[in-house]
Design a protein around this motif. Structure first.
Motif, PDB file in Angstrom:
ATOM      1  N   VAL A 199      -9.665   1.702   4.751  1.00 28.46           N
ATOM      2  CA  VAL A 199      -8.378   1.278   5.322  1.00 28.46           C
ATOM      3  C   VAL A 199      -8.001   2.198   6.481  1.00 28.46           C
ATOM      4  O   VAL A 199      -8.431   3.347   6.538  1.00 28.46           O
ATOM      5  CB  VAL A 199      -7.241   1.298   4.271  1.00 28.46           C
ATOM      6  CG1 VAL A 199      -7.509   0.298   3.173  1.00 28.46           C
ATOM      7  CG2 VAL A 199      -7.055   2.699   3.702  1.00 28.46           C
ATOM      8  N   ASP A 200      -7.210   1.689   7.408  1.00 23.36           N
ATOM      9  CA  ASP A 200      -6.731   2.491   8.530  1.00 23.36           C
ATOM     10  C   ASP A 200      -5.733   3.546   8.045  1.00 23.36           C
ATOM     11  O   ASP A 200      -4.934   3.284   7.151  1.00 23.36           O
ATOM     12  CB  ASP A 200      -6.023   1.610   9.565  1.00 23.36           C
ATOM     13  CG  ASP A 200      -7.001   0.747  10.355  1.00 23.36           C
ATOM     14  OD1 ASP A 200      -8.197   0.734   9.994  1.00 23.36           O
ATOM     15  OD2 ASP A 200      -6.559   0.105  11.323  1.00 23.36           O
ATOM     16  N   HIS A 201      -5.809   4.711   8.657  1.00 20.84           N
ATOM     17  CA  HIS A 201      -4.820   5.755   8.399  1.00 20.84           C
ATOM     18  C   HIS A 201      -4.289   6.256   9.733  1.00 20.84           C
ATOM     19  O   HIS A 201      -4.839   5.955  10.800  1.00 20.84           O
ATOM     20  CB  HIS A 201      -5.441   6.938   7.645  1.00 20.84           C
ATOM     21  CG  HIS A 201      -5.761   6.651   6.211  1.00 20.84           C
ATOM     22  ND1 HIS A 201      -4.822   6.238   5.296  1.00 20.84           N
ATOM     23  CD2 HIS A 201      -6.935   6.742   5.532  1.00 20.84           C
ATOM     24  CE1 HIS A 201      -5.401   6.088   4.113  1.00 20.84           C
ATOM     25  NE2 HIS A 201      -6.690   6.374   4.225  1.00 20.84           N
ATOM     26  N   TYR A 202      -3.228   7.053   9.645  1.00 18.13           N
ATOM     27  CA  TYR A 202      -2.630   7.690  10.819  1.00 18.13           C
ATOM     28  C   TYR A 202      -2.326   9.143  10.470  1.00 18.13           C
ATOM     29  O   TYR A 202      -2.171   9.493   9.305  1.00 18.13           O
ATOM     30  CB  TYR A 202      -1.294   7.039  11.189  1.00 18.13           C
ATOM     31  CG  TYR A 202      -1.369   5.592  11.613  1.00 18.13           C
ATOM     32  CD1 TYR A 202      -1.265   5.240  12.950  1.00 18.13           C
ATOM     33  CD2 TYR A 202      -1.520   4.584  10.664  1.00 18.13           C
ATOM     34  CE1 TYR A 202      -1.315   3.908  13.335  1.00 18.13           C
ATOM     35  CE2 TYR A 202      -1.570   3.251  11.040  1.00 18.13           C
ATOM     36  CZ  TYR A 202      -1.465   2.922  12.379  1.00 18.13           C
ATOM     37  OH  TYR A 202      -1.514   1.606  12.753  1.00 18.13           O
ATOM     38  N   VAL A 203      -2.211   9.962  11.481  1.00 18.81           N
ATOM     39  CA  VAL A 203      -1.624  11.292  11.341  1.00 18.81           C
ATOM     40  C   VAL A 203      -0.310  11.241  12.103  1.00 18.81           C
ATOM     41  O   VAL A 203      -0.302  10.979  13.313  1.00 18.81           O
ATOM     42  CB  VAL A 203      -2.541  12.384  11.911  1.00 18.81           C
ATOM     43  CG1 VAL A 203      -1.846  13.740  11.871  1.00 18.81           C
ATOM     44  CG2 VAL A 203      -3.861  12.430  11.143  1.00 18.81           C
ATOM     45  N   HIS A 210       2.573  13.103   7.690  1.00 18.20           N
ATOM     46  CA  HIS A 210       2.265  12.017   6.763  1.00 18.20           C
ATOM     47  C   HIS A 210       1.401  10.989   7.483  1.00 18.20           C
ATOM     48  O   HIS A 210       1.160  11.103   8.687  1.00 18.20           O
ATOM     49  CB  HIS A 210       3.564  11.358   6.270  1.00 18.20           C
ATOM     50  CG  HIS A 210       4.327  10.680   7.363  1.00 18.20           C
ATOM     51  ND1 HIS A 210       5.174  11.386   8.215  1.00 18.20           N
ATOM     52  CD2 HIS A 210       4.365   9.399   7.792  1.00 18.20           C
ATOM     53  CE1 HIS A 210       5.693  10.541   9.094  1.00 18.20           C
ATOM     54  NE2 HIS A 210       5.214   9.321   8.867  1.00 18.20           N
ATOM     55  N   CYS A 211       0.948   9.977   6.725  1.00 11.31           N
ATOM     56  CA  CYS A 211       0.298   8.806   7.322  1.00 11.31           C
ATOM     57  C   CYS A 211       1.329   7.689   7.324  1.00 11.31           C
ATOM     58  O   CYS A 211       1.857   7.339   6.272  1.00 11.31           O
ATOM     59  CB  CYS A 211      -0.917   8.404   6.498  1.00 11.31           C
ATOM     60  SG  CYS A 211      -1.486   6.724   6.851  1.00 11.31           S
ATOM     61  N   SER A 212       1.618   7.123   8.488  1.00 16.39           N
ATOM     62  CA  SER A 212       2.699   6.135   8.545  1.00 16.39           C
ATOM     63  C   SER A 212       2.336   4.823   7.862  1.00 16.39           C
ATOM     64  O   SER A 212       3.213   4.022   7.565  1.00 16.39           O
ATOM     65  CB  SER A 212       3.131   5.889   9.988  1.00 16.39           C
ATOM     66  OG  SER A 212       2.034   5.479  10.757  1.00 16.39           O
ATOM     67  N   ALA A 213       1.043   4.593   7.587  1.00 19.01           N
ATOM     68  CA  ALA A 213       0.662   3.393   6.833  1.00 19.01           C
ATOM     69  C   ALA A 213       0.902   3.583   5.332  1.00 19.01           C
ATOM     70  O   ALA A 213       0.963   2.611   4.581  1.00 19.01           O
ATOM     71  CB  ALA A 213      -0.796   3.042   7.081  1.00 19.01           C
ATOM     72  N   HIS A 214       1.008   4.838   4.889  1.00 17.35           N
ATOM     73  CA  HIS A 214       1.229   5.145   3.469  1.00 17.35           C
ATOM     74  C   HIS A 214       2.271   6.253   3.380  1.00 17.35           C
ATOM     75  O   HIS A 214       2.047   7.304   2.767  1.00 17.35           O
ATOM     76  CB  HIS A 214      -0.081   5.577   2.806  1.00 17.35           C
ATOM     77  CG  HIS A 214      -1.206   4.615   3.029  1.00 17.35           C
ATOM     78  ND1 HIS A 214      -2.153   4.782   4.009  1.00 17.35           N
ATOM     79  CD2 HIS A 214      -1.493   3.443   2.402  1.00 17.35           C
ATOM     80  CE1 HIS A 214      -3.001   3.749   3.969  1.00 17.35           C
ATOM     81  NE2 HIS A 214      -2.618   2.929   3.020  1.00 17.35           N
ATOM     82  N   ALA A 215       3.423   5.999   4.000  1.00 17.61           N
ATOM     83  CA  ALA A 215       4.385   7.073   4.272  1.00 17.61           C
ATOM     84  C   ALA A 215       5.001   7.699   3.029  1.00 17.61           C
ATOM     85  O   ALA A 215       5.422   8.848   3.059  1.00 17.61           O
ATOM     86  CB  ALA A 215       5.487   6.547   5.182  1.00 17.61           C
ATOM     87  N   THR A 221       3.517   8.176   0.052  1.00 18.35           N
ATOM     88  CA  THR A 221       2.604   8.858  -0.866  1.00 18.35           C
ATOM     89  C   THR A 221       1.646   9.796  -0.131  1.00 18.35           C
ATOM     90  O   THR A 221       1.230  10.810  -0.677  1.00 18.35           O
ATOM     91  CB  THR A 221       1.748   7.841  -1.645  1.00 18.35           C
ATOM     92  OG1 THR A 221       1.112   6.968  -0.704  1.00 18.35           O
ATOM     93  CG2 THR A 221       2.608   7.041  -2.594  1.00 18.35           C
ATOM     94  N   MET A 222       1.309   9.466   1.103  1.00 17.88           N
ATOM     95  CA  MET A 222       0.261  10.213   1.802  1.00 17.88           C
ATOM     96  C   MET A 222       0.918  11.192   2.754  1.00 17.88           C
ATOM     97  O   MET A 222       1.220  10.875   3.901  1.00 17.88           O
ATOM     98  CB  MET A 222      -0.642   9.219   2.557  1.00 17.88           C
ATOM     99  CG  MET A 222      -1.935   9.797   3.051  1.00 17.88           C
ATOM    100  SD  MET A 222      -3.000   8.478   3.663  1.00 17.88           S
ATOM    101  CE  MET A 222      -4.226   9.449   4.533  1.00 17.88           C
ATOM    102  N   MET A 223       1.184  12.416   2.247  1.00 15.07           N
ATOM    103  CA  MET A 223       1.867  13.412   3.060  1.00 15.07           C
ATOM    104  C   MET A 223       1.291  14.782   2.774  1.00 15.07           C
ATOM    105  O   MET A 223       0.673  15.010   1.729  1.00 15.07           O
ATOM    106  CB  MET A 223       3.367  13.366   2.792  1.00 15.07           C
ATOM    107  CG  MET A 223       3.750  13.477   1.350  1.00 15.07           C
ATOM    108  SD  MET A 223       5.500  13.122   1.103  1.00 15.07           S
ATOM    109  CE  MET A 223       5.444  11.399   0.710  1.00 15.07           C
TER     110      MET A 223
HETATM  111 CU    CU Z   1      -2.808   6.161   5.271  1.00 10.65          CU
END
Ligand code: CU
Length: 254
Positions: free
Chosen positions: A197-201, A239-244, A246-248
């Motif tokens: 899946v795509d992620h972001y920083v 965080h990752c804005s696609a999973h804001a 939980t993914m921090m």
């Molecule tokens: Cu993500």
């Protein structure tokens, strides 16, 4: 006979109503408005001390550091985001026990939707209160406040990578790995997406991403990477804005 019919009707009604309430409950989280307090409760909130309730000005959207958060280092700046054009003399104060720890002047960002003030990197541990005055083109102003805590002793829970020149953080299993790290000033961090899946920083807060704008990547597909050299000491929550929610993670630059 009548009792049996009544019993069947009650059973059918119960099933229908039960199903209705189940569906109703399931749909509640997505349809209800964002809770006002506390914001983003999954982040690093301190439950051991009591923070005051924040006051949110008109047009307020979010702030970094987040209200009620505990930071293992000093924030490089305090940033507050709005949904309306800021104007002078908007201002931010970052104080503890009557002493000001904000440095230089408050800056209104170019898009006028956020303002920021640097924080003294030698600020001691403790609970800081941010008081701000947000002013608009019609010369009216609204005030607000929030609090955060600095507790350097909690940096012992961070993975110590302070002897490395370069550090890799994998984006895998919808997480940053390693998650919370300490690095030395001048270290280059490279994030690599190992997931399908795509992620972001993205720098805090979500979705403004204004705390340290250099730390915002484009969408990272599997195998894509994003690098940044950290030349200024301080704490960098992201965080990752696609999973804001939980993914921090956080980077402490020493
Ligand atoms: Cu993500």
């Amino acid at each position: 006979m009548n009792k049996l019919v009544v019993g069947i009707i009650i059973a059918i009604l119960s099933a229908i109503l039960g199903g209705f309430f189940l569906i109703g409950n399931k749909s509640t989280p997505s349809s209800s408005p964002e809770p006002t307090l506390p914001q983003e409760s999954t982040r690093t909130l301190d439950t051991t001390i009591r923070f005051n309730d924040p006051k949110k000005s008109a047009h307020y959207e979010s702030n970094t550091p987040e209200h009620g958060s505990v930071l293992v280092g000093v924030p490089i700046n305090v940033v507050i985001n709005f949904n309306f054009d800021l104007a002078p003399p908007s201002s931010i104060s970052i104080a503890m026990n009557g002493k000001e720890y904000g440095l230089d002047e408050t800056i209104i960002d170019d898009n006028k939707l956020s303002m920021r003030r640097k924080m003294n990197p030698n600020s001691p541990d403790g609970v800081y209160t941010v008081n701000y005055n947000a002013c608009w083109p019609d010369k009216t102003c609204h005030d607000g406040n929030f609090q955060f805590k600095i507790d350097r002793t909690q940096s012992s829970t961070y993975t110590d990578l302070t002897d490395k020149k370069e550090v890799t953080i994998n984006l895998e299993n919808i997480n940053f790995e390693p998650k919370n790290i300490r690095i030395s000033k001048g270290t280059k961090i490279t994030w690599i997406n190992q997931d399908e899946v795509d992620h972001y920083v993205n720098t805090e807060s979500h979705p403004a991403h204004t705390y340290y704008p250099d730390q915002n990547s484009k969408a990272l597909k599997n195998g894509d990477q994003f690098s940044l050299v950290f030349n200024q000491t301080g704490i960098y929550p992201y965080h990752c804005s696609a999973h804001a929610n939980t993914m921090m993670a956080s980077i402490l630059v020493e």
